[in-house]
Design a protein around this motif. Structure first.
Motif, PDB file in Angstrom:
ATOM      1  N   GLU A 153     -55.766 -99.485  33.348  1.00  0.00           N
ATOM      2  CA  GLU A 153     -56.583 -99.189  34.528  1.00  0.00           C
ATOM      3  C   GLU A 153     -55.701 -99.149  35.763  1.00  0.00           C
ATOM      4  O   GLU A 153     -54.645 -99.792  35.822  1.00  0.00           O
ATOM      5  CB  GLU A 153     -57.694-100.219  34.711  1.00  0.00           C
ATOM      6  CG  GLU A 153     -57.243-101.622  35.009  1.00  0.00           C
ATOM      7  CD  GLU A 153     -58.416-102.584  35.198  1.00  0.00           C
ATOM      8  OE1 GLU A 153     -58.365-103.384  36.149  1.00  0.00           O
ATOM      9  OE2 GLU A 153     -59.369-102.525  34.388  1.00  0.00           O
ATOM     10  N   LEU A 154     -56.121 -98.365  36.739  1.00  0.00           N
ATOM     11  CA  LEU A 154     -55.425 -98.300  38.021  1.00  0.00           C
ATOM     12  C   LEU A 154     -55.802 -99.524  38.835  1.00  0.00           C
ATOM     13  O   LEU A 154     -56.971 -99.719  39.162  1.00  0.00           O
ATOM     14  CB  LEU A 154     -55.803 -97.024  38.776  1.00  0.00           C
ATOM     15  CG  LEU A 154     -55.160 -96.851  40.159  1.00  0.00           C
ATOM     16  CD1 LEU A 154     -53.662 -96.598  40.031  1.00  0.00           C
ATOM     17  CD2 LEU A 154     -55.823 -95.689  40.905  1.00  0.00           C
ATOM     18  N   PHE A 180     -50.587 -99.951  38.020  1.00  0.00           N
ATOM     19  CA  PHE A 180     -51.493-100.012  36.872  1.00  0.00           C
ATOM     20  C   PHE A 180     -51.432-101.382  36.212  1.00  0.00           C
ATOM     21  O   PHE A 180     -50.404-102.065  36.262  1.00  0.00           O
ATOM     22  CB  PHE A 180     -51.121 -98.948  35.835  1.00  0.00           C
ATOM     23  CG  PHE A 180     -51.260 -97.535  36.325  1.00  0.00           C
ATOM     24  CD1 PHE A 180     -52.454 -96.854  36.172  1.00  0.00           C
ATOM     25  CD2 PHE A 180     -50.185 -96.894  36.929  1.00  0.00           C
ATOM     26  CE1 PHE A 180     -52.585 -95.545  36.618  1.00  0.00           C
ATOM     27  CE2 PHE A 180     -50.309 -95.591  37.375  1.00  0.00           C
ATOM     28  CZ  PHE A 180     -51.513 -94.917  37.224  1.00  0.00           C
ATOM     29  N   ASP A 181     -52.532-101.760  35.573  1.00  0.00           N
ATOM     30  CA  ASP A 181     -52.583-102.971  34.755  1.00  0.00           C
ATOM     31  C   ASP A 181     -52.846-102.585  33.308  1.00  0.00           C
ATOM     32  O   ASP A 181     -53.831-101.903  33.010  1.00  0.00           O
ATOM     33  CB  ASP A 181     -53.701-103.917  35.225  1.00  0.00           C
ATOM     34  CG  ASP A 181     -53.304-104.719  36.454  1.00  0.00           C
ATOM     35  OD1 ASP A 181     -52.110-104.741  36.784  1.00  0.00           O
ATOM     36  OD2 ASP A 181     -54.207-105.322  37.076  1.00  0.00           O
ATOM     37  N   LEU A 182     -51.950-103.012  32.420  1.00  0.00           N
ATOM     38  CA  LEU A 182     -52.213-102.917  30.988  1.00  0.00           C
ATOM     39  C   LEU A 182     -52.866-104.233  30.581  1.00  0.00           C
ATOM     40  O   LEU A 182     -52.248-105.291  30.680  1.00  0.00           O
ATOM     41  CB  LEU A 182     -50.928-102.714  30.190  1.00  0.00           C
ATOM     42  CG  LEU A 182     -51.155-102.672  28.679  1.00  0.00           C
ATOM     43  CD1 LEU A 182     -51.667-101.304  28.255  1.00  0.00           C
ATOM     44  CD2 LEU A 182     -49.899-103.025  27.892  1.00  0.00           C
ATOM     45  N   GLY A 189     -39.473-104.731  33.421  1.00  0.00           N
ATOM     46  CA  GLY A 189     -40.463-105.807  33.444  1.00  0.00           C
ATOM     47  C   GLY A 189     -40.328-106.772  32.286  1.00  0.00           C
ATOM     48  O   GLY A 189     -41.335-107.219  31.727  1.00  0.00           O
ATOM     49  N   VAL A 190     -39.090-107.125  31.934  1.00  0.00           N
ATOM     50  CA  VAL A 190     -38.864-107.959  30.760  1.00  0.00           C
ATOM     51  C   VAL A 190     -39.234-109.415  31.051  1.00  0.00           C
ATOM     52  O   VAL A 190     -38.780-110.006  32.026  1.00  0.00           O
ATOM     53  CB  VAL A 190     -37.389-107.890  30.310  1.00  0.00           C
ATOM     54  CG1 VAL A 190     -37.156-108.788  29.101  1.00  0.00           C
ATOM     55  CG2 VAL A 190     -37.004-106.445  29.996  1.00  0.00           C
ATOM     56  N   SER A 191     -40.063-109.987  30.197  1.00  0.00           N
ATOM     57  CA  SER A 191     -40.354-111.425  30.235  1.00  0.00           C
ATOM     58  C   SER A 191     -40.394-111.914  28.792  1.00  0.00           C
ATOM     59  O   SER A 191     -40.800-111.180  27.896  1.00  0.00           O
ATOM     60  CB  SER A 191     -41.685-111.715  30.928  1.00  0.00           C
ATOM     61  OG  SER A 191     -42.760-111.155  30.191  1.00  0.00           O
ATOM     62  N   ILE A 192     -39.966-113.140  28.561  1.00  0.00           N
ATOM     63  CA  ILE A 192     -39.927-113.659  27.184  1.00  0.00           C
ATOM     64  C   ILE A 192     -41.053-114.652  26.916  1.00  0.00           C
ATOM     65  O   ILE A 192     -41.107-115.258  25.847  1.00  0.00           O
ATOM     66  CB  ILE A 192     -38.563-114.298  26.867  1.00  0.00           C
ATOM     67  CG1 ILE A 192     -38.252-115.438  27.840  1.00  0.00           C
ATOM     68  CG2 ILE A 192     -37.466-113.236  26.915  1.00  0.00           C
ATOM     69  CD1 ILE A 192     -36.994-116.212  27.476  1.00  0.00           C
ATOM     70  N   SER A 193     -41.944-114.823  27.872  1.00  0.00           N
ATOM     71  CA  SER A 193     -43.122-115.677  27.677  1.00  0.00           C
ATOM     72  C   SER A 193     -44.158-115.301  28.723  1.00  0.00           C
ATOM     73  O   SER A 193     -43.917-114.466  29.593  1.00  0.00           O
ATOM     74  CB  SER A 193     -42.743-117.167  27.802  1.00  0.00           C
ATOM     75  OG  SER A 193     -42.277-117.453  29.110  1.00  0.00           O
ATOM     76  N   GLY A 239     -50.278-106.950  31.973  1.00  0.00           N
ATOM     77  CA  GLY A 239     -48.975-106.689  32.562  1.00  0.00           C
ATOM     78  C   GLY A 239     -49.128-105.667  33.661  1.00  0.00           C
ATOM     79  O   GLY A 239     -49.810-104.653  33.476  1.00  0.00           O
ATOM     80  N   ARG A 240     -48.515-105.931  34.813  1.00  0.00           N
ATOM     81  CA  ARG A 240     -48.641-105.034  35.972  1.00  0.00           C
ATOM     82  C   ARG A 240     -47.450-104.093  36.030  1.00  0.00           C
ATOM     83  O   ARG A 240     -46.309-104.495  35.838  1.00  0.00           O
ATOM     84  CB  ARG A 240     -48.758-105.838  37.261  1.00  0.00           C
ATOM     85  CG  ARG A 240     -48.967-104.973  38.508  1.00  0.00           C
ATOM     86  CD  ARG A 240     -49.733-105.721  39.551  1.00  0.00           C
ATOM     87  NE  ARG A 240     -51.102-105.983  39.108  1.00  0.00           N
ATOM     88  CZ  ARG A 240     -51.963-106.762  39.764  1.00  0.00           C
ATOM     89  NH1 ARG A 240     -51.594-107.361  40.886  1.00  0.00           N
ATOM     90  NH2 ARG A 240     -53.188-106.940  39.301  1.00  0.00           N
TER      91      ARG A 240
END
Length: 252
Positions: A35-36, A74-76, A122-126, A133-134
């Motif tokens: 979604e936007l 956007f938000d996934l 946008g790498v995050s490991i937790s 995710g934005r």
């Protein structure tokens, strides 16, 4: 895919399995939707020449209108395969983006050539337990990045959202979280426009999503120094997209 309630009920037994079999007891992101979240703009610095042809950094034109970058945010959103987002607390996410051709060619100019053809963002490991995710798709001012003279064409990138359950050692695609990102130049109602599209990648994602907007291509004044790299944008602020767009084609 062990339901969260059973993960709690059989915690000691599952901890033993995890230790002895070297496996992770968690969940994975499923059922993604897009979604936007917002449209934003930011003042953008670029190298220019003043009236005496001296090099300057500029972010305003003579009419005091700011030269701005365009931000489509956007938000996934996703759920947990266990039925509870708590199971994703130690799960990380990232974006895998690959352009089909090297950026920087027509209909754009060399100011996109430093964009890698393939990269991760946008790498995050937790922290996937937030359930989303934005993703800020920032577009530099069209007047700075479009080829001169203007020519029609488009640049397509394939995007997969991915997850990791082992702190980044291995990554998997989130099932169905596949999208196309398209930037291009075309004529609309007889005028040259820059357009931005984000849509579901039909080959891998059957859930319809289509955002598309057009923007006028205005050459900056004072003129840009084509031999200098573009500057940076300031902090983006929310704005009304219809105040900036030539036409909003779709927001579905």
């Amino acid at each position: 895919f062990i339901p969260y309630k059973k993960q709690v009920k059989y915690k000691e037994a599952l901890n033993y399995v995890a230790t002895t079999c070297d496996v992770q007891i968690c969940g994975c992101p499923v059922n993604p939707t897009m979604e936007l979240e917002s449209f934003r703009t930011a003042g953008f610095l670029y190298h220019a020449f003043d009236k005496s042809k001296n090099p300057i950094l500029n972010t305003m034109d003579p009419n005091h209108k700011p030269v701005e970058s365009l931000h489509h945010v956007f938000d996934l959103k996703f759920k947990s395969s266990t039925g509870n987002l708590v199971s994703l607390i130690n799960v990380g996410t990232r974006e895998h983006i690959k352009f089909r051709v090297q950026p920087g060619g027509p209909p754009f100019n060399n100011h996109l050539s430093d964009t890698p053809q393939e990269f991760f963002h946008g790498v995050s490991i937790s922290g996937a337990n937030t359930g989303y995710g934005r993703d800020d798709h920032m577009t530099k001012p069209p007047g700075l990045i479009c080829h001169d003279p203007l020519v029609p064409g488009e640049l397509i990138a394939d995007q997969w959202y991915q997850y990791t359950i082992d702190q980044g050692a291995n990554w998997e695609n989130i099932p169905g979280a596949a999208y196309n990102i398209i930037k291009g130049v075309r004529k609309s109602a007889g005028k040259w426009v820059f357009y931005f599209i984000k849509r579901n990648w039909a080959l891998h994602n059957k859930t319809p999503f289509h955002f598309e907007a057009e923007y006028m291509i205005n050459k900056p004044s004072p003129p840009m120094n084509p031999y200098k790299k573009l500057g940076r944008c300031s902090q983006a602020s929310k704005a009304h997209i219809k105040s900036y767009a030539h036409r909003v084609v779709s927001m579905k």
